[in-house]
Motif scaffolding. Structure first.
Motif: not given
Length: 298
Positions: A57, A61, A38, A1-3, A65-66, A68, A34-35, A40
């Protein structure tokens, strides 16, 4: 996901920051935060698993959470989880299909329980086919050109289908491939009104698109109904309790999954965007999954 990073100057920065904070007050339990680290998610490129993994996912998000995504074979998916290279899977077919995989890693993973019930495995044929039982294949293997069309060789349903061939003494070969090649073969056969037998399972979008049926399995080689479980690596619940709670609460029906699968089949669509759309369209149901998750925040 692009920020997207925005640059602000002077008072415009303060105003934009205020607007941004207000935007965090989203409906239900959605929290753009906030992040938090991660997560996975390992998965296999099955249409069903792509659907469920992208829904999870999107939920993670939402909560900051980031995420993968790690696309692997069935065996590698379980291995990655046991080694700690992946945090979770939502694609464990138990107790039969993934029995061997689970047995090898059960001491290094945690089963959070079913996220979907009402599954089934078996051989699927077009409804116009005169065969009604697996035993009928033995009487006329030439009708199927001497083969059953399967998916990737590491899938549990393939192991069971080899057992079916042995138990029923069928004079056919099991053709390996992928979920995509299997459904393509089924679609072509139906278009030409030809007989075909494929390895099938519920939930699957084929049942919504075509008029197909399971062959009876009188010897019960494929076993009874199974459930799809969520499995996490050992220690994940302690490391990320909120993320683990989201995964633990995730639970939907075969009809829910088939709806997302059909969306993903549309040309040019993005599975993650489809997952977000399904979540938005089923917000009340999703918010029920997230009740109490705040109590586990880190």
């Amino acid at each position: 996901m692009q920020t997207m990073k925005l640059k602000f100057r002077g008072g415009a920065m303060l105003l934009a920051a205020s607007v941004g904070m207000a935007g965090l007050a989203m409906s239900g339990n959605v929290q753009a935060q906030e992040d938090k680290g991660t997560v996975t998610l390992a998965y296999v490129e099955w249409v069903s698993t792509v659907a469920s993994t992208n829904v999870v996912r999107a939920l993670l998000e939402e909560r900051g959470y980031d995420v993968k995504m790690s696309s692997l074979s069935g065996a590698a998916m379980w291995q990655a989880l046991s080694y700690g290279d992946a945090d979770a899977i939502v694609a464990a077919w138990l107790p039969t299909t993934h029995e061997d995989y689970y047995a090898k890693v059960k001491d290094s993973v945690v089963d959070l329980g079913p996220n979907l019930e009402g599954t089934k495995l078996g051989l699927v044929v077009p409804s116009y086919t005169e065969m009604d039982s697996i035993e009928d294949i033995k009487e006329n293997p030439d009708a199927l050109d001497g083969q059953i069309v399967g998916i990737d060789p590491g899938a549990g349903i393939m192991r069971l289908t080899y057992d079916v061939i042995d138990e029923y003494d069928l004079d056919v070969d099991l053709r390996t491939g992928s979920g995509a090649t299997m459904t393509a073969a089924l679609g072509n056969a139906i278009k030409n009104e030809e007989d075909i037998a494929v390895t099938g399972w519920t939930p699957h979008w084929m049942f919504a698109r075509w008029d197909v049926k399971y062959l009876d399995d009188p010897k019960n080689v494929y076993g009874g109904a199974e459930k799809i479980h969520t499995i996490v690596r050992e220690g994940f619940q302690e490391d990320m309790p909120e993320a683990a709670a989201v995964l633990d609460n995730f639970h939907w029906s075969p009809e829910d999954m088939e709806e997302v699968m059909l969306m993903n089949l549309e040309e040019g669509t993005d599975p993650l965007e489809n997952a977000k759309k399904w979540i938005a369209d089923n917000r009340d149901q999703v918010d029920e999954w997230l009740e109490g998750v705040e109590e586990t925040q880190q």
